[in-house]
Scaffold this motif. Structure first.
Motif, mmCIF file in Angstrom:
data_model
loop_
_atom_site.group_PDB
_atom_site.id
_atom_site.type_symbol
_atom_site.label_atom_id
_atom_site.label_comp_id
_atom_site.label_asym_id
_atom_site.label_seq_id
_atom_site.Cartn_x
_atom_site.Cartn_y
_atom_site.Cartn_z
ATOM 1 N N GLU A 244 4.113 -2.319 8.854
ATOM 2 C CA GLU A 244 3.912 -3.638 8.263
ATOM 3 C C GLU A 244 5.208 -4.148 7.642
ATOM 4 O O GLU A 244 5.855 -3.462 6.836
ATOM 5 N N LEU A 245 5.598 -5.378 8.022
ATOM 6 C CA LEU A 245 6.858 -5.955 7.556
ATOM 7 C C LEU A 245 6.885 -6.119 6.042
ATOM 8 O O LEU A 245 7.900 -5.828 5.385
ATOM 9 N N VAL A 246 5.779 -6.589 5.457
ATOM 10 C CA VAL A 246 5.732 -6.791 4.005
ATOM 11 C C VAL A 246 5.920 -5.453 3.277
ATOM 12 O O VAL A 246 6.635 -5.371 2.279
ATOM 13 N N ALA A 247 5.290 -4.397 3.783
ATOM 14 C CA ALA A 247 5.429 -3.076 3.166
ATOM 15 C C ALA A 247 6.864 -2.582 3.240
ATOM 16 O O ALA A 247 7.401 -2.017 2.276
ATOM 17 N N SER B 209 4.384 -4.162 -14.088
ATOM 18 C CA SER B 209 3.629 -5.358 -13.690
ATOM 19 C C SER B 209 3.967 -5.751 -12.266
ATOM 20 O O SER B 209 3.080 -6.092 -11.461
ATOM 21 N N ALA B 210 5.264 -5.700 -11.935
ATOM 22 C CA ALA B 210 5.686 -6.029 -10.573
ATOM 23 C C ALA B 210 5.086 -5.049 -9.570
ATOM 24 O O ALA B 210 4.663 -5.443 -8.473
ATOM 25 N N LEU B 211 5.034 -3.767 -9.929
ATOM 26 C CA LEU B 211 4.443 -2.768 -9.035
ATOM 27 C C LEU B 211 2.974 -3.050 -8.780
ATOM 28 O O LEU B 211 2.469 -2.853 -7.669
ATOM 29 N N PHE B 212 2.288 -3.520 -9.822
ATOM 30 C CA PHE B 212 0.870 -3.866 -9.659
ATOM 31 C C PHE B 212 0.712 -4.975 -8.625
ATOM 32 O O PHE B 212 -0.126 -4.891 -7.715
ATOM 33 N N PHE B 213 1.525 -6.026 -8.745
ATOM 34 C CA PHE B 213 1.427 -7.134 -7.797
ATOM 35 C C PHE B 213 1.877 -6.717 -6.400
ATOM 36 O O PHE B 213 1.359 -7.225 -5.396
ATOM 37 N N ILE B 214 2.860 -5.817 -6.332
ATOM 38 C CA ILE B 214 3.273 -5.303 -5.020
ATOM 39 C C ILE B 214 2.091 -4.615 -4.337
ATOM 40 O O ILE B 214 1.785 -4.867 -3.170
ATOM 41 N N ALA B 215 1.416 -3.723 -5.084
ATOM 42 C CA ALA B 215 0.286 -2.978 -4.513
ATOM 43 C C ALA B 215 -0.837 -3.922 -4.099
ATOM 44 O O ALA B 215 -1.396 -3.799 -2.997
ATOM 45 N N VAL C 25 5.891 -16.729 -5.703
ATOM 46 C CA VAL C 25 6.482 -15.946 -6.785
ATOM 47 C C VAL C 25 5.900 -14.535 -6.831
ATOM 48 O O VAL C 25 6.597 -13.578 -7.178
ATOM 49 N N LEU C 26 4.636 -14.381 -6.461
ATOM 50 C CA LEU C 26 3.977 -13.081 -6.564
ATOM 51 C C LEU C 26 4.455 -12.151 -5.461
ATOM 52 O O LEU C 26 4.444 -12.525 -4.288
ATOM 53 N N PRO C 27 4.882 -10.935 -5.794
ATOM 54 C CA PRO C 27 5.344 -9.990 -4.770
ATOM 55 C C PRO C 27 4.245 -9.675 -3.770
ATOM 56 O O PRO C 27 3.130 -9.326 -4.140
ATOM 57 N N GLY C 28 4.574 -9.804 -2.487
ATOM 58 C CA GLY C 28 3.642 -9.472 -1.422
ATOM 59 C C GLY C 28 2.713 -10.599 -1.033
ATOM 60 O O GLY C 28 2.091 -10.553 0.024
ATOM 61 N N MET C 29 2.586 -11.620 -1.881
ATOM 62 C CA MET C 29 1.655 -12.717 -1.602
ATOM 63 C C MET C 29 2.435 -13.901 -1.036
ATOM 64 O O MET C 29 2.698 -14.879 -1.715
#
Length: 505
Positions: free
Chosen positions: A207-210, A397-403, A37-41
């Motif tokens: 980086e693919l995730v980025a 909040s989503a931007l924080f998890f993305i970073a 659920v967490l962006p990027g994780m």
């Protein structure tokens, strides 16, 4: 043969249902679901962080836990794609195309319900195939050399490049952009850095995730930065809204079947990741649909088919990894490494030498997928409540998890900067009505097509007819030519109809 497989499966359930094995399987699917659920994780980050934990564990619970994280993250990854337009795992980028528009229309709960059904159905089919067809799929995998893999990926690239809504020409242009981004980095054959602008951080490619989180997550934030409402403002979500109707299930059933077939087919091919299966499943549904203009606007088929293909591929991926020692993607490479750490050599003898591990793992797939359904039925209400969070709270909040997610991948602030660059580019493309999904397809398939093409030419001493001399390769090349021809025909036919209408006026 069938009787022996069923007997071995029953022995596998006895292993998987042992209390400590069941506990670690539950831990795996729970962690995978939450991480997804967490962006990027994604699964790659989670397994990388938890792999040292398995050093002191027995091999069976260790592999069950890592496998649970893998397919558990697939469930969780669809949630961010549908509700927030954040593809936490690259294969879910396709789910964004219709999943997020469904959320905007107040159908986010329905999309999640169909996703859960498609995932469980496809995973179950994949498990059955693993039980009864593993030997056949292994033989089929041996028939796919560099020439065949080049041809089938070329077909996927052509089909996916024209899948976006709107102009097919714009879709092809975005695919070419993805191909160019995929060329950045170090050439695997010559060792020369290409198109890096002198930046050593790009020597190991973009980086693919980025790329995925920039084009989909950050771009969406930039487009909605001035909005003060919530995604689902004015929408009343009840429990029955989260259960698909009979008509919706009927509408999604055949796309589930076709997506499962594509995922199963590609799962047996070593070296192909799950991203290509979701793009192909989506492209197929759009091509055969009588109303292709619905895709990209919230078509239920555009959610069911890719999710089914991704989950079928996830299960079948274990066949070439365990029976041939050839991982399908980076996550399977980590699981392969975990097997080697515990002194288990993947290969044809694994089933005979470690039958308890092999059949216990297969049995745990079913147990884990049932656990995921049990977990997600009550949690779907929690995810849908995210729709009521205002943009001014939700997206920061989503931007924080993305970073955090992107930084944690390689501990690199440079990759956080990549997200910013791709986010700005994605927002500009969206304003100009260019769909960004083909960029991801070009990025993923471009380097693989180049690698297999060069490998096939090297093995044939530079003879280009090798792609036509091999029947399977020739078949997929003919399909690619037919697809291009059909696209040209429909384009010319549309131009003629528009011209006739202008003359009639």
């Amino acid at each position: 043969m069938i009787g022996q497989s069923l007997s071995d499966l029953m022995s596998g359930f006895a292993v998987a249902l042992e209390l400590h094995n069941l506990m670690w399987s539950f831990v795996g699917v729970l962690v995978g679901n939450l991480i997804g659920v967490l962006p990027g994780m994604g699964a790659l980050s989670a397994i990388s962080m938890l792999l040292p934990l398995t050093y002191a564990m027995h091999p069976i619970p260790a592999i069950l836990m890592l496998a649970g994280i893998f397919y558990g993250s697939q469930y969780g990854g669809a949630i961010g794609a549908i509700l927030l337009n954040l593809p936490c795992h690259p294969p879910h980028a396709v789910t964004c195309l219709d999943g997020y528009p469904m959320t905007r229309k107040g159908k986010g709960g329905t999309a999640l319900g169909i996703t859960m059904m498609a995932s469980f159905f496809a995973a179950s089919v994949g498990i059955i195939v693993m039980i009864f067809a593993s030997p056949l799929l292994v033989k089929a995998a041996f028939k796919f050399g560099p020439a065949e893999l080049f041809s089938i990926m070329l077909l996927g690239l052509i089909a996916g490049g024209t899948m976006s809504r709107g102009s097919a020409l714009k879709g092809i242009a975005m695919t070419l952009v993805g191909l160019l981004i995929g060329l950045v980095g170090t050439d695997v054959n010559s060792g020369i850095m290409r198109f890096t602008a002198g930046l050593t951080e790009l020597s190991d490619k973009v980086e693919l995730v980025a790329l995925a989180l920039g084009l989909f997550g950050l771009a969406e934030f930039l487009r909605n930065v001035n909005r003060l409402d919530s995604v689902g403002s004015g929408m009343h979500v009840r429990l029955r809204d989260m259960r698909p109707s009979g008509a919706e299930i009927k509408q999604a059933f055949m796309p589930m079947v076709r997506g499962t077939f594509i995922g199963t087919l590609f799962g047996a091919m070593p070296g192909t990741g799950p991203t290509i299966t979701t793009f192909l499943a989506y492209a197929l549904e759009k091509k055969i649909s009588r109303t292709p203009e619905r895709f990209g606007q919230g078509a239920l088929e555009g959610v069911a088919a890719p999710e089914a293909s991704s989950h079928a591929k996830t299960q079948i991926d274990f066949i070439p990894t365990m029976s041939l020692g050839i991982p399908g993607d980076a996550v399977m490479a980590l699981i392969l490494g975990a097997l080697l750490i515990h002194g288990i050599q993947p290969g044809p003898l694994l089933i005979a030498q470690h039958a308890d591990l092999f059949w216990g793992l297969i049995a745990s797939f079913w147990i884990g997928n049932v656990l995921l359904v049990v977990l997600n039925v009550p949690l779907i209400g929690v995810w849908v409540k995210l729709l009521r969070v205002p943009y001014k709270y939700l997206y920061p909040s989503a931007l924080f998890f993305i970073a955090v997610g992107v930084y944690s991948t390689n501990n690199s602030l440079f990759e956080v900067g990549e997200v910013l660059v791709f986010g700005i580019a994605g927002a500009i493309f969206a304003v100009l009505d260019f769909q960004v999904a083909p960029i991801l397809l070009g990025y993923v398939l471009g380097p693989m097509i180049e690698e297999y093409c060069r490998r096939a030419l090297l093995l044939s001493h530079g003879d280009p007819t090798v792609f036509l001399a091999r029947p399977i390769s020739a078949f997929f090349l003919v399909c690619s030519i037919l697809l291009v021809t059909l696209q040209l025909f429909f384009w010319l036919y549309g131009m003629r109809k528009r011209r006739d209408r202008r003359l009639a006026v």
